[in-house]
Design an enzyme around this catalytic site. Structure first.
Site, PDB file in Angstrom:
ATOM      1  N   HIS A 492       0.831  -1.203   0.000  1.00 40.74           N
ATOM      2  CA  HIS A 492       0.000   0.000   0.000  1.00 40.74           C
ATOM      3  C   HIS A 492       0.867   1.256   0.000  1.00 40.74           C
ATOM      4  O   HIS A 492       0.716   2.136  -0.871  1.00 40.74           O
ATOM      5  CB  HIS A 492      -0.911  -0.014   1.227  1.00 40.74           C
ATOM      6  CG  HIS A 492      -1.798   1.183   1.344  1.00 40.74           C
ATOM      7  ND1 HIS A 492      -3.143   1.144   1.036  1.00 40.74           N
ATOM      8  CD2 HIS A 492      -1.552   2.463   1.745  1.00 40.74           C
ATOM      9  CE1 HIS A 492      -3.673   2.336   1.226  1.00 40.74           C
ATOM     10  NE2 HIS A 492      -2.720   3.162   1.663  1.00 40.74           N
ATOM     11  N   GLU A 493       1.763   1.347   0.959  1.00 42.66           N
ATOM     12  CA  GLU A 493       2.597   2.550   1.046  1.00 42.66           C
ATOM     13  C   GLU A 493       3.551   2.650  -0.142  1.00 42.66           C
ATOM     14  O   GLU A 493       3.868   3.748  -0.610  1.00 42.66           O
ATOM     15  CB  GLU A 493       3.373   2.563   2.367  1.00 42.66           C
ATOM     16  CG  GLU A 493       2.504   2.538   3.608  1.00 42.66           C
ATOM     17  CD  GLU A 493       1.431   3.623   3.628  1.00 42.66           C
ATOM     18  OE1 GLU A 493       1.645   4.695   3.023  1.00 42.66           O
ATOM     19  OE2 GLU A 493       0.377   3.396   4.248  1.00 42.66           O
TER      20      GLU A 493
END
Length: 712
Positions: A492-493
């Site tokens: 995600h990041e």
């Protein structure tokens, strides 16, 4: 006149002396001009902030006194890419470093300085946006500009509207009132974050009897033993940091201890002490409402949503209500299944409580799929996960990563990488900060020490992105072994970082993640899809002891269990969106008690009885201090987008480079240069629908969604 000139010369000599002493004032002399963390003195921060403000004021004074007719080039572009008389913007430079440190490596000294600087910086920001002469120049260009490119037009619109939304059209009394509101809101947001960090780090569960560890996996026990040793204690120490809290609440058989941990985590900042956030939250809600109404909006949500894909409150509620209609039947079935397994194991009189949910979810997952997080940990050694995630970017986009130990970092946990494009050219710097520690906020985020833009000489200034996470730490005898959830968080990041690293726009304020907030989560949530893709897992998931690749049979169980508790997970996110909207759609002064208000606001998405003392609001950083106020729905909005986008990859091949290049060219590199839906349709060829999300989550659209026309 002569005396004034002489005084100015003395000031310049003083500044030059400061330039030699203060690291922020000079070329860093590091690889890619990265931040020399090892040479920053604490006193450098305040000095650089104050000089940065002075330089800003000087540049603005020159601009408003420019005798030439205002044009896009000498006013709008100048404001966005001008670095004054220097090759960098000092205020941005020091602000980027200081704000990152406040989240990732703060201290009491840093906190005190932040409180000192907050009103000064807010006042300066107001001085800029409420500068009548500066706004008149921008307004003139807005009304008399030449034909512009789409990116130039977007910058002009953003510049003009940004001033209007910051009070440029208010009378003097209104401007004075807005100044007071923004300064107070800035201070309270900072205090909220500082209180939350202190409360979270203050709590520990110290156990000395081995029987209290029953049920816990060895990884959790080893980590707790190491935490105890670090505090010179006997036994085991558990904290509210997620890698410690999550295994405890999931596996510990001692129900009383699970309750203790749950209540500690869910009552932070509600206690009768200096870290109580209840009054702060109430005041922040009112401050934002007052600001919005001063600017001509009925509610703060109306103010925010004017520049969001959702565009208005009705569309947000439509999305949230559609999701409730679609997912609630599934969620209720899931909750019933949890009660049934708990009753079967504990007896007919057993009543499920919130601290039981994770525990019996694990039991049910084992029963249905013979799968839990601990089974997967041995295959997710952090060093291999890093190779896998970076390797995925190589497969998709041809970019490569090389760790560079000559790039300074702010903590030994942090790794710094040079990133190179497909043709071998330098693309970006990427920092990765993986583990929790005392001065670090919980959660995970991406930020930048330097954004991307094209300077006045035509140089493409490349970004320095940073990933900050809180993953399971290594122990004395084991490397860092992650859960599948932590792998998803990494992806995600990393998706956010790709959005930053691929930025290729002319203007910094439109580059990378500088997009509308209900679009910014598309690249990040898109990347999470790969966490359950067989062909991706087999590229890096090797047993940390044997080197064996993750077995197909185990991957099959991961895939089969993908939608386990998907209904309850969706309703949880929707409940946060409902709570957010309840606060920021208030038209009248908010005087209700936070805790009962919260219970009522999200009850439509809550299954079961709520506990009277727990409170999410006081720790809900996203909407109180993190910029997501009236915008938390964005995660679900973007989930519709990313599911639709990934369905194209599933159709063409999850590593298909042609599709990936289209995603890069039309989404990742374009930042906020055009309307998000324009960019999305250019990539996808059509507007997204909710269909791909429902299909991925195994939701029966025909039976569960009353309104079948669910385009965004």
């Amino acid at each position: 006149m002569e005396k004034k000139m002489r005084k100015r010369s003395m000031d310049e000599n003083k500044i030059e002396k400061v330039n030699r002493d203060n690291i922020f004032f000079t070329a860093y002399g590091t690889p890619h001009d990265t931040v020399p963390f090892d040479r920053i003195r604490f006193e450098d921060y305040e000095e650089a902030f104050m000089e940065g403000i002075r330089r800003d004021d000087e540049s603005i004074e020159k601009l408003i006194n420019d005798p030439e007719e205002p044009t896009f080039e000498n006013t709008i572009a100048r404001v966005d890419i001008s670095k004054g008389e220097h090759y960098y913007d000092l205020l941005d430079r020091v602000s980027n470093v200081f704000s990152c440190m406040m989240s990732a490596e703060t201290s009491d000294e840093m906190d005190a300085l932040a409180q000192k600087l907050s009103p000064i910086l807010t006042q300066h920001a107001n001085d800029v946006t409420l500068n009548k002469a500066l706004f008149e120049r921008i307004k003139y260009v807005y009304e008399h500009h030449r034909e512009l490119t789409p990116e130039e037009q977007m910058l002009l619109d953003k510049s003009y509207d940004g001033f209007v939304r910051s009070g440029a059209l208010l009378d003097e009394a209104g401007k004075d009132q807005l100044r007071k509101l923004t300064e107070e809101a800035g201070m309270l947001s900072l205090q909220f974050s500082q209180n939350l960090l202190k409360e979270n780090k203050a709590y520990t569960l110290h156990l000395t009897e081995e029987e209290a560890l029953d049920g816990l996996p060895q990884t959790a026990i080893d980590a707790a033993a190491q935490a105890a040793r670090e505090q010179n204690l006997e036994g085991w120490v558990f904290t509210l940091d997620f890698p410690s809290y999550s295994p405890f609440i999931t596996y510990a058989t001692r129900r009383d201890l699970r309750e203790q941990m749950f209540m500690a985590r869910n009552t932070v900042c509600t206690h009768d002490n200096t870290e109580n956030n209840l009054a702060i939250c109430q005041r922040l809600v009112n401050l934002r409402r007052e600001m919005a109404q001063l600017l001509g909006f009925e509610t703060y949500a109306d103010y925010v949503l004017k520049h969001r894909m959702a565009s208005n409150v009705d569309n947000v509620y439509k999305l949230l209500n559609d999701l409730i209609d679609a997912y609630k039947p599934t969620a209720e079935s899931e909750k019933q299944a949890l009660q049934e397994i708990a009753t079967r194991l504990e007896g007919e009189d057993f009543k499920m409580m919130p601290w039981d949910t994770a525990f019996y979810s694990h039991k049910l997952q084992m029963e249905k799929y013979n799968l839990d997080a601990e089974m997967l940990r041995p295959y997710f050694q952090l060093s291999n996960v890093i190779k896998g995630v970076f390797g995925l970017a190589t497969k998709l986009y041809g970019i490569t990563f090389r760790e560079n130990n000559d790039i300074p970092v702010y903590h030994p946990d942090v790794k710094a990488y040079e990133v190179f494009d497909r043709d071998g050219s330098y693309l970006a710097v990427l920092y990765a900060d993986f583990h929790p520690r005392r001065g670090k906020q919980g959660g995970a985020w991406m930020t930048e020490f330097q954004g991307q833009w094209i300077d006045r000489k035509g140089n493409n200034v490349r970004p320095h992105a940073s990933l900050v996470m809180n993953f399971t730490k290594p122990t004395d005898d084991k490397p860092a072994l992650l859960t599948l959830g932590e792998v998803e968080t990494f992806l995600h990041e990393f998706g956010h970082s790709l959005h930053g690293m691929f930025a290729n726009t002319r203007f910094e304020s439109l580059s990378g993640t500088n997009v509308w907030w209900d679009f910014v989560e598309l690249p990040s949530q898109f990347m999470e899809n790969y966490a359950v893709e067989r062909d991706f897992l087999r590229t890096f998931a090797f047993h940390y002891e044997t080197g064996e690749v993750i077995p197909d049979e185990l991957i099959d169980r991961i895939i089969r269990s993908r939608n386990f508790m998907a209904g309850m997970a969706c309703l949880r996110q929707v409940s946060f969106g409902l709570l957010d909207m309840a606060y920021y759609t208030k038209k009248d002064a908010f005087s209700e008690d936070i805790i009962p208000f919260e219970k009522k606001a999200w009850e439509k998405a809550i299954l079961g009885k709520q506990l009277p003392d727990t409170c999410m609001t006081v720790q809900f950083s996203h909407i109180m201090a993190g910029g997501y106020a009236a915008g938390y729905y964005s995660y679900k909005w973007a989930e519709v987008l990313e599911a639709d986008a990934f369905s194209m990859f599933k159709q063409n091949g999850i590593f298909d480079q042609e599709t990936a290049q289209r995603f890069r060219d039309n989404i990742l590199s374009k930042g906020g240069t055009e309307h998000p839906m324009t960019l999305y349709k250019r990539f996808r060829g059509q507007e997204p629908t909710i269909d791909a999300l429902l299909m991925r989550n195994g939701i029966d659209r025909e039976n569960n969604v009353p309104n079948k026309s669910s385009n965004l």
